[in-house]
Design a protein around this motif. Structure first.
Motif, PDB file in Angstrom:
ATOM      1  N   ARG A 120     -25.940  13.006 -11.718  1.00 25.76           N
ATOM      2  CA  ARG A 120     -25.528  11.755 -12.359  1.00 25.76           C
ATOM      3  C   ARG A 120     -26.599  11.241 -13.313  1.00 25.76           C
ATOM      4  N   THR A 137     -20.840   8.878 -14.132  1.00 31.49           N
ATOM      5  CA  THR A 137     -22.210   8.532 -13.762  1.00 31.49           C
ATOM      6  C   THR A 137     -22.289   7.670 -12.501  1.00 31.49           C
ATOM      7  N   ASP A 138     -21.153   7.423 -11.867  1.00 33.70           N
ATOM      8  CA  ASP A 138     -21.133   6.639 -10.630  1.00 33.70           C
ATOM      9  C   ASP A 138     -21.751   7.458  -9.491  1.00 33.70           C
ATOM     10  N   ALA A 139     -22.509   6.795  -8.640  1.00 38.65           N
ATOM     11  CA  ALA A 139     -23.212   7.483  -7.554  1.00 38.65           C
ATOM     12  C   ALA A 139     -22.261   8.178  -6.586  1.00 38.65           C
ATOM     13  N   LYS A 140     -21.022   7.721  -6.497  1.00 37.53           N
ATOM     14  CA  LYS A 140     -20.067   8.318  -5.559  1.00 37.53           C
ATOM     15  C   LYS A 140     -19.297   9.491  -6.160  1.00 37.53           C
ATOM     16  N   PHE A 141     -19.469   9.735  -7.461  1.00 41.22           N
ATOM     17  CA  PHE A 141     -18.673  10.769  -8.119  1.00 41.22           C
ATOM     18  C   PHE A 141     -19.179  12.172  -7.808  1.00 41.22           C
ATOM     19  N   ALA A 186     -18.229   6.051 -17.409  1.00 39.38           N
ATOM     20  CA  ALA A 186     -18.732   5.248 -16.289  1.00 39.38           C
ATOM     21  C   ALA A 186     -18.431   5.909 -14.951  1.00 39.38           C
ATOM     22  N   THR A 187     -17.276   6.557 -14.847  1.00 41.94           N
ATOM     23  CA  THR A 187     -16.919   7.276 -13.620  1.00 41.94           C
ATOM     24  C   THR A 187     -17.835   8.461 -13.406  1.00 41.94           C
TER      25      THR A 187
END
Length: 409
Positions: A117, A44-48, A41-42
């Motif tokens: 992502r 694929t997060d937009a902020k990663f 989940a991390t």
């Protein structure tokens, strides 16, 4: 007598190299365990991760064959043209340029720009549907023993056994380091600034590579009226630019971007990445092989880093699957050295070519500027040379693995 391992293959790292490798091996009939320290989940997060990747058309064929493309619908921006030019900030581009038009070499686009992502999301969905793959994440590998088989001890105390281990755990690869494989390389003293820009006019699928004294300024078309900037500066200058407020940052960006796409506005966060060259001295040990960034990390000047990793994946999967079909020990050094011979020359050659291009263009020395501008103009006039460069960027030059031809592994 050695017990049967949990899987044929253990892959340490479930990223942009590890998951395609798992899919390729599984589709070749092998069982695979992937262990990744990062929560899916991390990842694929937009902020990663704000980067986009230029997926060459050979790599796109591979994604089609692996079943990944079906999960990327609406997220792929075709690259129809690439414009290469040289200039100075606030002075504009040189009259000499190089134009790559995909129509010169066929109907396929030169590649597709996809947000990292979204590639990860598509890979995860494809892996979930593959019964031969077991994904363990988030979990890290504490120690790996290489004997008659691979035994990996995880941080939670569990053990995973396999016939072969692939290290796909990035540039700082703990798996590579623990195996004693050394690297060579250097720091460019440059930082890549990445951000997304919304613009008034459509980009028509044209990517721009604008060489400035501080480093290349790439404008990469995204889905919609958006582009991704990969803005290279000397590290001290990059720090100062990143510290600017939104208005001042937009002004500096516009001074380089120009007005050919109308009004432009940076949107979302800014990311930065130090730029280095790193090459592993060896790719293999008995029961261990390196793929992707664990084996090589190059300058992003031509957006070839991920494509190199995907070529590793296609070659490694083909070597291992063929060996398994012949009843050979897939973890033996004899088998793995075929993969190393296949991939090392291509990786080193392209790494050094990108290094040379960066050094050639990231300066403001008068005679050098004149020579490179004339070089761009000359190549623009030589059709066979221009088409060769396009085919090379598309990943269809050399001894291609089956997956890169769109064939089953």
């Amino acid at each position: 007598m050695t017990e049967r391992p949990d899987s044929d293959i253990l892959i340490v790292g479930g990223g942009l190299a590890g998951l395609p490798l798992a899919l390729a091996c599984a589709q070749g009939g092998l069982t695979v365990t992937v262990v990744d320290a990062l929560d899916p989940a991390t990842a694929t997060d937009a902020k990663f991760d704000g980067r986009v990747s230029a997926i060459a058309f050979a790599s796109c064929r591979m994604f089609d064959r692996l079943g990944v493309t079906q999960h990327l619908k609406g997220q792929m921006q075709p690259i129809n043209d690439i414009m290469v030019s040289d200039g100075r900030v606030r002075e504009g581009a040189s009259p000499f340029f190089l134009h790559f038009d995909h129509k010169e070499i066929g109907d396929e686009p030169l590649g597709n720009l996809i947000e990292n992502r979204h590639i990860r999301i598509a890979l995860q969905k494809t892996v979930e549907a593959e019964p031969r793959i077991r994904l363990i994440a988030p979990q890290s590998v504490k120690h790996v023993d290489y004997g008659s088989q691979v035994t990996a001890t995880l941080a939670n105390g569990d053990k995973v056994t396999a016939r072969l281990c692939f290290a796909a755990d990035g540039r700082s690869s703990p798996t590579r380091e623990a195996a004693g494989i050394k690297t060579i390389g250097w720091d460019y003293g440059q930082t890549g600034i990445v951000c997304t820009v919304e613009h008034e006019l459509p980009h028509e699928g044209v990517a721009q590579e604008y060489f400035l004294p501080g480093g290349p300024f790439a404008i990469l078309p995204m889905v919609g009226n958006r582009s991704s900037l990969v803005w290279t500066e000397k590290t001290a200058d990059a720090r100062a630019i990143l510290a600017l407020d939104d208005a001042a940052f937009a002004e500096e960006m516009q001074a380089r971007f120009g007005d050919y796409l109308g009004a432009c506005t940076p949107v979302g966060p800014r990311w930065s990445y130090p730029l280095t060259l790193q090459l592993a001295r060896d790719y293999v040990r008995p029961r261990l092989a390196l793929v992707g960034d664990a084996a090589h990390g190059i300058h992003p000047i031509a957006g070839q880093g991920l494509n190199l990793g995907l070529r590793d994946v296609a070659a490694a999967a083909e070597v291992i699957v063929d060996a398994a079909r012949l009843g050979l020990d897939i973890g033996s050094l004899d088998v793995l050295e075929r993969y190393q011979r296949w991939r090392r020359f291509d990786n080193v050659a392209l790494s050094l070519l990108m290094d040379g291009l960066n050094r050639l263009f990231s300066n403001d020395i008068g005679p050098v500027r004149l020579a490179r501008d004339l070089g761009l103009g000359i190549v623009q006039q030589i059709g066979p040379a221009r088409r060769f460069f396009m085919r090379h960027a598309g990943g269809v030059v050399g001894d291609l693995p089956r997956l890169l031809k769109g064939e089953a592994v």
